[in-house]
Design an enzyme around this catalytic site. Structure first.
Site, short mmCIF file in Angstrom:
data_model
loop_
_atom_site.label_atom_id
_atom_site.label_comp_id
_atom_site.label_asym_id
_atom_site.label_seq_id
_atom_site.Cartn_x
_atom_site.Cartn_y
_atom_site.Cartn_z
N SER A 103 0.27 -13.43 -2.87
CA SER A 103 0.88 -13.94 -4.10
C SER A 103 2.02 -14.90 -3.75
CB SER A 103 1.42 -12.79 -4.95
OG SER A 103 0.38 -11.95 -5.35
N ARG A 129 -4.44 -7.28 5.63
CA ARG A 129 -4.79 -8.61 6.14
C ARG A 129 -4.51 -8.74 7.63
NH1 ARG A 129 -1.04 -11.16 1.74
NH2 ARG A 129 0.02 -9.37 2.60
N LYS A 131 11.17 -7.46 -4.16
CA LYS A 131 10.83 -8.77 -4.74
C LYS A 131 11.63 -8.93 -6.03
CE LYS A 131 6.26 -8.71 -2.62
NZ LYS A 131 4.80 -8.51 -2.81
N HIS A 158 -6.78 -10.09 -3.94
CA HIS A 158 -6.67 -8.84 -4.70
C HIS A 158 -8.02 -8.53 -5.37
CE1 HIS A 158 -2.18 -9.94 -5.28
NE2 HIS A 158 -2.20 -8.87 -4.52
O1 PNS Z 1 1.94 -6.14 -4.10
P1 PNS Z 1 3.07 -5.43 -3.41
O2 PNS Z 1 4.41 -6.01 -3.81
O3 PNS Z 1 2.92 -5.41 -1.91
O4 PNS Z 1 2.99 -3.91 -3.89
C1 PNS Z 1 3.94 -2.98 -3.45
C2 PNS Z 1 4.02 -1.82 -4.44
C3 PNS Z 1 4.39 -2.33 -5.84
C4 PNS Z 1 2.69 -1.10 -4.50
C5 PNS Z 1 5.13 -0.86 -3.91
O5 PNS Z 1 6.36 -1.53 -3.87
C6 PNS Z 1 5.23 0.40 -4.77
O6 PNS Z 1 4.51 1.34 -4.55
N1 PNS Z 1 6.17 0.38 -5.76
C7 PNS Z 1 6.42 1.51 -6.63
C8 PNS Z 1 7.67 2.29 -6.19
C9 PNS Z 1 7.33 3.12 -4.97
O7 PNS Z 1 6.58 4.08 -5.07
N2 PNS Z 1 7.86 2.71 -3.79
C10 PNS Z 1 7.51 3.32 -2.52
C11 PNS Z 1 8.30 4.54 -2.19
S1 PNS Z 1 10.04 4.30 -2.17
#
Ligand code: PNS
Length: 166
Positions: free
Chosen positions: A129, A91, A41, A17
């Site tokens: 993570s 990745r 998660k 990150h």
């Molecule tokens: O580190 P991650 O878990 O891959 O990040 C994913 C994250 C948190 C960026 C994604 O889940 C997100 O954008 N969450 C906010 C809610 C949202 O906008 N979801 C996508 C459309 S339903």
């Protein structure tokens, strides 16, 4: 002013990150690292407050990075930053499939919102993570995987987890 939004659950922030964030600081005027909720998660290792605090400490070396939290939609969150671009690290091809779908969903909600992808540095392509959490829970050495400033915190949290889970 060009703003990058680096969203993620950061549970915890890894050197992968940090590599993406550092590269963003050179491309954009301002970088907003936003700790967000990933509803897939469900049992995080760290609370949101702990994650915000850890990310703040780790990025304090960059003058043009700020840290935020949102429990809303990324596409809605981004509206407050004029012309902001979401930046994600990629990745592997599997990341692309997921991120491509996220981009389409986000554009459906906020058609102005662009997402840019930075390919992960070769030495971090295996790192996530969830790998860090798994290694920590088995007591493995996290050197080279997470920023030094937060290493002992992760180890302490993993020890608590081991105590509670036999
Ligand atoms: O580190 P991650 O878990 O891959 O990040 C994913 C994250 C948190 C960026 C994604 O889940 C997100 O954008 N969450 C906010 C809610 C949202 O906008 N979801 C996508 C459309 S339903």
């Amino acid at each position: 002013m060009r703003t990058a939004i680096c969203p993620g659950s950061f549970d915890p922030i890894t050197l992968g990150h940090l590599n993406i964030i550092r590269r963003c600081t050179k491309i954009f005027d301002r970088v907003v690292v936003c700790i967000m909720v990933n509803s897939t998660k469900t049992s995080p290792m760290f609370s949101v407050e702990e994650r915000v605090d850890m990310v703040k400490r780790v990025v304090s070396r960059f003058p043009n990075v700020t840290v935020d939290f949102s429990d809303g939609l990324l596409a809605e969150y981004a509206r407050q930053f004029e012309g902001a671009v979401v930046v994600k690290g990629l990745r592997a091809a599997s990341d692309f499939e997921y991120e491509f779908q996220m981009d389409l969903i986000n554009k459906n909600i906020n058609p102005q919102l662009e997402t840019m992808f930075l390919t992960a540095s070769g030495k971090y392509t295996f790192l996530s993570s969830s790998v860090v959490r798994e290694m920590a829970r088995y007591g493995a050495d996290l050197t080279g995987l997470v920023p030094e400033e937060i290493k002992s915190e992760i180890e302490i949290k993993a020890k608590q987890w081991r105590r509670n889970n036999g």
